[in-house]
Design a protein around this motif. Structure first.
Motif, PDB file in Angstrom:
ATOM      1  N   LEU A  77       0.833  -1.198   0.000  1.00 55.22           N
ATOM      2  CA  LEU A  77       0.000   0.000   0.000  1.00 55.22           C
ATOM      3  C   LEU A  77       0.871   1.253   0.000  1.00 55.22           C
ATOM      4  CD1 LEU A  77      -2.611  -1.074   2.690  1.00 55.22           C
ATOM      5  CD2 LEU A  77      -2.918  -1.042   0.227  1.00 55.22           C
ATOM      6  N   PRO A  78       0.478   2.301  -0.714  1.00 56.63           N
ATOM      7  CA  PRO A  78       1.291   3.533  -0.724  1.00 56.63           C
ATOM      8  C   PRO A  78       1.257   4.223   0.633  1.00 56.63           C
ATOM      9  CG  PRO A  78      -0.789   3.870  -1.888  1.00 56.63           C
ATOM     10  CD  PRO A  78      -0.715   2.402  -1.565  1.00 56.63           C
ATOM     11  N   ALA A  79       2.421   4.670   1.053  1.00 59.37           N
ATOM     12  CA  ALA A  79       2.538   5.350   2.346  1.00 59.37           C
ATOM     13  C   ALA A  79       2.318   6.843   2.185  1.00 59.37           C
ATOM     14  CB  ALA A  79       3.915   5.093   2.957  1.00 59.37           C
ATOM     15  N   ILE A  80       1.810   7.462   3.241  1.00 60.55           N
ATOM     16  CA  ILE A  80       1.598   8.910   3.226  1.00 60.55           C
ATOM     17  C   ILE A  80       2.946   9.612   3.376  1.00 60.55           C
ATOM     18  CG2 ILE A  80       0.471  10.825   4.402  1.00 60.55           C
ATOM     19  CD1 ILE A  80      -1.697   8.955   5.287  1.00 60.55           C
ATOM     20  N   PRO A  81       3.220  10.620   2.562  1.00 60.99           N
ATOM     21  CA  PRO A  81       4.495  11.348   2.731  1.00 60.99           C
ATOM     22  C   PRO A  81       4.621  11.943   4.134  1.00 60.99           C
ATOM     23  CG  PRO A  81       3.450  11.916   0.650  1.00 60.99           C
ATOM     24  CD  PRO A  81       2.456  11.097   1.415  1.00 60.99           C
ATOM     25  N   LYS A  82       5.841  11.957   4.631  1.00 57.04           N
ATOM     26  CA  LYS A  82       6.069  12.424   5.996  1.00 57.04           C
ATOM     27  C   LYS A  82       5.773  13.916   6.169  1.00 57.04           C
ATOM     28  CE  LYS A  82       9.587   8.922   6.974  1.00 57.04           C
ATOM     29  NZ  LYS A  82      10.980   8.663   7.396  1.00 57.04           N
ATOM     30  N   ASP A  83       5.969  14.688   5.121  1.00 61.83           N
ATOM     31  CA  ASP A  83       5.734  16.127   5.225  1.00 61.83           C
ATOM     32  C   ASP A  83       4.343  16.542   4.755  1.00 61.83           C
ATOM     33  OD1 ASP A  83       6.162  15.381   2.650  1.00 61.83           O
ATOM     34  OD2 ASP A  83       7.409  17.100   2.114  1.00 61.83           O
ATOM     35  N   PHE A  84       3.447  15.584   4.586  1.00 61.71           N
ATOM     36  CA  PHE A  84       2.099  15.910   4.114  1.00 61.71           C
ATOM     37  C   PHE A  84       1.252  16.428   5.275  1.00 61.71           C
ATOM     38  CE2 PHE A  84      -2.358  14.612   3.631  1.00 61.71           C
ATOM     39  CZ  PHE A  84      -2.680  15.339   2.498  1.00 61.71           C
ATOM     40  N   LYS A  85       0.566  17.550   5.049  1.00 59.60           N
ATOM     41  CA  LYS A  85      -0.340  18.130   6.035  1.00 59.60           C
ATOM     42  C   LYS A  85      -1.564  18.661   5.300  1.00 59.60           C
ATOM     43  CE  LYS A  85       3.039  19.672   9.499  1.00 59.60           C
ATOM     44  NZ  LYS A  85       3.522  20.842  10.273  1.00 59.60           N
ATOM     45  N   GLU A  86      -2.746  18.257   5.773  1.00 59.74           N
ATOM     46  CA  GLU A  86      -3.957  18.807   5.175  1.00 59.74           C
ATOM     47  C   GLU A  86      -4.235  20.220   5.680  1.00 59.74           C
ATOM     48  OE1 GLU A  86      -5.366  16.888   8.962  1.00 59.74           O
ATOM     49  OE2 GLU A  86      -3.893  16.494   7.395  1.00 59.74           O
ATOM     50  N   ALA A  93       3.607  15.264  15.247  1.00 57.63           N
ATOM     51  CA  ALA A  93       4.424  14.619  16.284  1.00 57.63           C
ATOM     52  C   ALA A  93       3.545  13.888  17.299  1.00 57.63           C
ATOM     53  CB  ALA A  93       5.294  15.660  16.974  1.00 57.63           C
ATOM     54  N   ASN A  94       2.505  14.542  17.790  1.00 55.87           N
ATOM     55  CA  ASN A  94       1.635  13.927  18.785  1.00 55.87           C
ATOM     56  C   ASN A  94       0.447  13.188  18.174  1.00 55.87           C
ATOM     57  OD1 ASN A  94       3.200  15.035  20.916  1.00 55.87           O
ATOM     58  ND2 ASN A  94       2.123  16.990  20.700  1.00 55.87           N
ATOM     59  N   TYR A  95       0.054  13.590  16.980  1.00 55.96           N
ATOM     60  CA  TYR A  95      -1.100  12.961  16.327  1.00 55.96           C
ATOM     61  C   TYR A  95      -0.721  12.582  14.897  1.00 55.96           C
ATOM     62  CZ  TYR A  95      -3.466  15.180  20.245  1.00 55.96           C
ATOM     63  OH  TYR A  95      -3.828  15.593  21.498  1.00 55.96           O
ATOM     64  N   PRO A  96       0.080  11.544  14.743  1.00 50.98           N
ATOM     65  CA  PRO A  96       0.472  11.140  13.384  1.00 50.98           C
ATOM     66  C   PRO A  96      -0.698  10.465  12.658  1.00 50.98           C
ATOM     67  CG  PRO A  96       1.331   9.592  14.983  1.00 50.98           C
ATOM     68  CD  PRO A  96       0.684  10.697  15.777  1.00 50.98           C
ATOM     69  N   TYR A  97      -0.521  10.334  11.382  1.00 52.19           N
ATOM     70  CA  TYR A  97      -1.536   9.662  10.587  1.00 52.19           C
ATOM     71  C   TYR A  97      -1.531   8.166  10.895  1.00 52.19           C
ATOM     72  CZ  TYR A  97      -1.940  13.881   7.770  1.00 52.19           C
ATOM     73  OH  TYR A  97      -2.144  15.171   7.359  1.00 52.19           O
ATOM     74  N   PRO A  98      -2.691   7.539  11.037  1.00 52.82           N
ATOM     75  CA  PRO A  98      -2.709   6.084  11.280  1.00 52.82           C
ATOM     76  C   PRO A  98      -2.267   5.330  10.032  1.00 52.82           C
ATOM     77  CG  PRO A  98      -4.949   6.900  10.975  1.00 52.82           C
ATOM     78  CD  PRO A  98      -4.064   8.111  11.019  1.00 52.82           C
ATOM     79  N   ALA A  99      -1.344   4.408  10.226  1.00 51.80           N
ATOM     80  CA  ALA A  99      -0.812   3.624   9.118  1.00 51.80           C
ATOM     81  C   ALA A  99      -1.648   2.358   8.940  1.00 51.80           C
ATOM     82  CB  ALA A  99       0.646   3.250   9.368  1.00 51.80           C
ATOM     83  N   ARG A 100      -2.085   2.115   7.746  1.00 48.92           N
ATOM     84  CA  ARG A 100      -2.863   0.915   7.455  1.00 48.92           C
ATOM     85  C   ARG A 100      -1.921  -0.263   7.272  1.00 48.92           C
ATOM     86  NH1 ARG A 100      -7.188   0.195   2.466  1.00 48.92           N
ATOM     87  NH2 ARG A 100      -7.934  -1.882   3.044  1.00 48.92           N
TER      88      ARG A 100
END
Length: 305
Positions: A77-86, A93-100
């Motif tokens: 599965l494609p991973a979300i870029p580390k510097d991506f922010k909506e 840092a405290n609320y990272p994106y959940p990884a599937r």
């Protein structure tokens, strides 16, 4: 009716289990099992195991070939870029994106998460988690903290049903869901590609228009002046045509009016003359005078002769 089963002992040895009701079959019929022509039960056994029969070039597809198979995606599965922010205020840092996860977590006893057993295993060994959960279940049931009534028995049935479906049709279900997911993703990718294609075409058209405008930039004032002159000339000619048409219409009207007036006067004059002549003819004195004039003219003609 029970079916025969083949048990593998060594590479070339098979033991055939025959139902009791067929135990009276003669030795000649039993000997046909070892022949090249399989009997009915051997055909069924071959079908269940996916073994091709004599004369078949391809092995039959077994209905149990997908049993107890774990499905996994063919590509990660494609991973979300580390510097991506909506949003710029997103706290990664405290609320990272959940990884599937790519694969389901490891389980024990077909359905129990392995993470429940690992903390106990580090302290009590391999058997510790099983004894703990088994003792906890027995304690809850014994003290009636967990009342195992008739509705509780249905839980066991549902668990067994889940295990049966997941181990038999789970592979096909996961494969079908993944295929549907890929089709939907490809559909949206197609929409994005069409939009990008339209954007590229618009960009090319805009570049061509910009180049053409740059090429005629110097001659644009002259072209606008000539275009304005042509528009003025066309307007002038249109106005002249309108004036000529209006003058011709008015002249035709005046001509028709004069002709109608002259025709009316002529008709009235002729009518007046005709009425006067009729009146004179009907007068007696006029007739006598006319006869006298005629007689005098005849006498004058007689004298001349």
């Amino acid at each position: 009716m029970s079916l025969s089963r083949c048990l593998h002992f060594v590479s070339n040895t098979r033991a055939v289990i025959v139902p009791v009701r067929f135990a009276h079959v003669s030795s000649t019929q039993v000997a046909t099992i070892a022949d090249d022509t399989p009997n009915f039960f051997q055909k069924l056994t071959s079908r269940f195991h996916g073994v091709p029969l004599k004369g078949e070039s391809h092995a039959p597809v077994s209905m149990f070939e997908n049993c107890n198979k774990e499905w996994s995606a063919p590509e990660p599965l494609p991973a979300i870029p580390k510097d991506f922010k909506e949003h710029p205020d997103r706290d990664l840092a405290n609320y990272p994106y959940p990884a599937r996860p790519m694969y389901p977590p490891k389980s024990r006893l077909l359905m129990m998460p392995d993470s429940w057993f690992t903390p106990f295993q580090k302290v009590t060994g391999v058997s510790g988690p099983y004894l703990f959960f088994g003792g906890l279940f027995a304690f809850l049931v014994n003290k009636e903290l967990w009342v195992f009534e008739e509705q509780g028995h249905m839980t066991v049935g549902w668990i067994l049903f889940y295990l049966l479906v997941s181990r038999t049709a789970g592979y096909k279900i996961d494969q079908g869901l993944y295929q549907g997911y890929q089709d939907r993703v490809n559909y949206f990718k197609g929409l994005i590609q069409e939009d990008l294609k339209d954007v590229v075409e618009f960009k090319k058209t805009s570049a061509a228009q910009t180049e053409s405008l740059s090429a005629i930039k110097e001659a644009l004032p002259t072209a606008l002046k000539e275009s304005m002159s042509l528009q003025l000339e066309a307007t002038y000619r249109k106005n002249v045509q309108t004036v000529a048409t209006e003058l011709k219409r008015r002249i035709d009207y005046l001509k028709e009016t004069e002709e109608t007036k002259a025709r009316f006067e002529k008709e009235q004059l002729l009518k007046l003359i005709s009425d006067s002549v009729d009146k004179q003819i009907n007068d007696r004195s006029f007739k006598d005078q006319y006869l006298q004039n005629a007689i005098q003219q005849l006498n004058g003609l007689k004298v001349q002769i």
